[in-house]
Design an enzyme around this catalytic site. Structure first.
Site, mmCIF file in Angstrom:
data_model
loop_
_atom_site.group_PDB
_atom_site.id
_atom_site.type_symbol
_atom_site.label_atom_id
_atom_site.label_comp_id
_atom_site.label_asym_id
_atom_site.label_seq_id
_atom_site.Cartn_x
_atom_site.Cartn_y
_atom_site.Cartn_z
ATOM 1 N N TRP A 193 0.862 -1.181 0.000
ATOM 2 C CA TRP A 193 0.000 0.000 0.000
ATOM 3 C C TRP A 193 0.901 1.234 0.000
ATOM 4 O O TRP A 193 1.570 1.519 0.989
ATOM 5 C CB TRP A 193 -0.914 0.026 1.224
ATOM 6 C CG TRP A 193 -1.951 1.112 1.178
ATOM 7 C CD1 TRP A 193 -1.736 2.446 1.003
ATOM 8 C CD2 TRP A 193 -3.367 0.953 1.294
ATOM 9 N NE1 TRP A 193 -2.916 3.132 1.008
ATOM 10 C CE2 TRP A 193 -3.939 2.247 1.192
ATOM 11 C CE3 TRP A 193 -4.195 -0.137 1.489
ATOM 12 C CZ2 TRP A 193 -5.321 2.458 1.281
ATOM 13 C CZ3 TRP A 193 -5.556 0.079 1.576
ATOM 14 C CH2 TRP A 193 -6.114 1.364 1.468
ATOM 15 N N GLU B 123 8.126 -1.491 1.412
ATOM 16 C CA GLU B 123 8.017 -1.120 2.818
ATOM 17 C C GLU B 123 8.844 -2.132 3.612
ATOM 18 O O GLU B 123 8.780 -3.324 3.314
ATOM 19 C CB GLU B 123 6.567 -1.192 3.287
ATOM 20 C CG GLU B 123 5.582 -0.394 2.455
ATOM 21 C CD GLU B 123 4.170 -0.934 2.603
ATOM 22 O OE1 GLU B 123 3.492 -0.564 3.590
ATOM 23 O OE2 GLU B 123 3.750 -1.740 1.745
ATOM 24 N N ASP C 81 9.409 3.079 1.355
ATOM 25 C CA ASP C 81 8.242 3.789 1.863
ATOM 26 C C ASP C 81 8.133 3.464 3.349
ATOM 27 O O ASP C 81 7.726 2.371 3.728
ATOM 28 C CB ASP C 81 6.999 3.329 1.100
ATOM 29 C CG ASP C 81 5.705 3.891 1.671
ATOM 30 O OD1 ASP C 81 5.776 4.698 2.618
ATOM 31 O OD2 ASP C 81 4.629 3.512 1.171
ATOM 32 N N GLN D 186 4.794 3.857 7.807
ATOM 33 C CA GLN D 186 4.392 3.259 9.077
ATOM 34 C C GLN D 186 5.568 2.779 9.917
ATOM 35 O O GLN D 186 5.408 2.521 11.110
ATOM 36 C CB GLN D 186 3.430 2.097 8.819
ATOM 37 C CG GLN D 186 2.157 2.527 8.124
ATOM 38 C CD GLN D 186 1.136 1.415 8.039
ATOM 39 O OE1 GLN D 186 1.077 0.534 8.889
ATOM 40 N NE2 GLN D 186 0.292 1.447 7.013
ATOM 41 N N LYS E 198 2.904 9.217 7.552
ATOM 42 C CA LYS E 198 2.067 9.045 8.735
ATOM 43 C C LYS E 198 2.738 9.449 10.055
ATOM 44 O O LYS E 198 2.284 10.341 10.755
ATOM 45 C CB LYS E 198 1.628 7.591 8.840
ATOM 46 C CG LYS E 198 0.637 7.135 7.773
ATOM 47 C CD LYS E 198 0.332 5.668 7.969
ATOM 48 C CE LYS E 198 -0.624 5.127 6.924
ATOM 49 N NZ LYS E 198 -1.992 5.636 7.074
ATOM 50 N N ARG F 287 -3.628 -5.974 12.702
ATOM 51 C CA ARG F 287 -2.427 -5.140 12.718
ATOM 52 C C ARG F 287 -2.400 -4.443 14.073
ATOM 53 O O ARG F 287 -3.206 -3.558 14.345
ATOM 54 C CB ARG F 287 -2.466 -4.129 11.577
ATOM 55 C CG ARG F 287 -1.303 -3.150 11.575
ATOM 56 C CD ARG F 287 -1.349 -2.250 10.357
ATOM 57 N NE ARG F 287 -2.589 -1.487 10.279
ATOM 58 C CZ ARG F 287 -2.955 -0.768 9.221
ATOM 59 N NH1 ARG F 287 -2.188 -0.723 8.155
ATOM 60 N NH2 ARG F 287 -4.096 -0.107 9.216
#
Length: 436
Positions: free
Chosen positions: A136, A208, A241, A244, A270, A404
């Site tokens: 994502w 990620e 990326d 998170q 984020k 999660r």
């Protein structure tokens, strides 16, 4: 069928429904590890909001930065700079390897990944971008084209040159090759397949460190080392990326530090704003100068805005002064140990995985078949919320069975114990309802 509260029915009459469904909990305020409903209920938040409130909701340092920024300068013309923006770039330089030295500040993860892809294409004169299954990276055109999750369907063609290889999920090996230990065969096979499809216009590979939306799939140091080598052989710009995984969540300041593989481009979002919209992209001096000479331009409404930059500075001060990476490692190890106790107790928990305070718990119908149990997962999630714990399930290939688990890094041992107690009680309650 559950009756929707009056306020929710009213909201759906005036709002675009942008997710599967809105929760029927109306939030009045939030602070620390909790949010409080309009009914007065106190809910422990094991999702850090939308994964953004990494240091807890409404951290006093962030609130102070907002007040200072509002009294100074909120927004400027895109060509005008302010001291907080320049200072934030310096702070990043001090924390990142020397290779990463030039930054740009935007609003969202979609934007930062969009610019990363654009710069990679300009730098390489290519257009082919490779991503991982379940990834994502955003909702804008370029970032969405490399997002291989449930948001991909029904919106027409993706960008030309968008390729996907299987993510290294060693609990569910995508090529049925290994079990519980990835030997990187999926990476080699995936790259080989892309090589056969490529028109020799490679631009970037975007990853990620832990694929969150894919079900908390960790890319091991070995995997990332091989990936880096394969990218260099093909002239692919390697984009990390860290929407998170940045700012301490994995027990390191940045997720890539665990593998010691330094990306060509790093994007943050984020966690950089602690709940406020700010993102960044950081590249090497050489890459930035090459793109500048080729006419790179990206003028958005909120590039280099001073107020979000002040918040970013506040986030880094909290990260360093409160040693958040050490807290994430300590609390993450404790939380994982308690989740493993629950796994020993309940057969429906198939796997516990992840690192630091980004953990995954997979709910299955059988540990032998590993068949996902979406119904039980949804029931546990709803029961947890009723009992005072917010738990998020990610949707993968039509299933919604992986929790999660990502509390704020400020979470205490007592709050973890409370969360585990509520989760334990909620799982048992759901299983009792299924018993004949």
């Amino acid at each position: 069928m559950k009756q929707s509260p009056e306020w929710l029915t009213e909201a759906e009459d005036v709002l675009i429904r942008y997710c599967v469904e809105f929760s029927d909990v109306l939030v009045d305020k939030s602070a620390g590890s909790y949010f409080y409903t309009q009914k007065g209920d106190k809910v422990l938040d094991f999702t850090s909001g939308q994964m953004c409130s990494i240091f807890g909701h409404n951290h006093p340092t962030i609130v102070k930065a907002l007040k200072t920024g509002a009294e100074s300068s909120i927004h400027l013309l895109s060509t005008l700079l302010s001291p907080p923006v320049i200072e934030l770039a310096h702070v990043l330089n001090d924390l990142l390897p020397e290779k990463l030295s030039r930054s740009m500040f935007l609003s969202t993860g979609s934007e930062s990944n969009e610019i990363a892809i654009r710069m990679a294409k300009l730098h390489t004169d290519g257009f082919e971008v490779i991503g991982l299954s379940g990834s994502w990276h955003g909702m804008t055109a370029g970032a969405q084209s490399s997002t291989y999750s449930l948001t991909r369907k029904n919106y027409g063609p993706a960008m030309p040159g968008s390729y996907m290889i299987p993510a290294p999920n060693c609990y569910r090996c995508p090529i049925k090759h290994c079990e519980n230990h990835c030997d990187n065969t999926c990476l080699q096979v995936g790259i080989s397949l892309v090589d056969n499809q490529s028109v020799n216009k490679y631009a970037a590979f975007i990853v990620e460190p832990i694929l969150s939306a894919a079900g908390v799939i960790e890319l091991t140091p070995s995997y990332l080392s091989v990936l880096s080598k394969l990218c260099k052989e093909r002239g692919l710009v390697l984009i990390y990326d860290e929407a998170q995984t940045g700012l301490g969540r994995l027990g390191t300041n940045f997720g890539f530090e665990e593998s010691q593989v330094v990306p060509d481009i790093l994007t943050l979002s984020k966690t950089l704003g602690g709940g406020l919209p700010i993102s960044s992209i950081t590249v090497s001096k050489e890459l930035e100068e090459d793109c500048f000479e080729k006419g790179f331009i990206c003028v958005t409404s909120h590039v280099s805005d001073p107020l979000p930059a002040r918040v970013g500075l506040a986030m880094f001060s909290i990260l360093i002064e409160e040693d958040m990476k050490s807290r994430a490692k300590l609390m993450g190890n404790y939380l994982k140990s308690q989740l493993l106790v629950l796994k020993d107790r309940y057969e429906c928990i198939g796997d516990i995985r992840g690192r630091g305070l980004l953990l995954g718990m997979e709910i299955v119908k059988s540990r032998i078949t590993k068949e996902p149990d979406s119904d039980l997962g949804a029931a546990i999630s709803e029961q947890c919320l009723r009992n005072g714990l917010s738990m998020n399930i990610v949707r993968i290939k039509g299933y919604a069975s992986v929790f999660r688990i990502a509390p704020p890094l400020t979470v205490s041992k007592e709050e973890i114990d409370l969360g585990i107690s509520i989760l334990d009680e909620s799982i048992q309650a759901c299983l009792d309802k299924l018993s004949p």
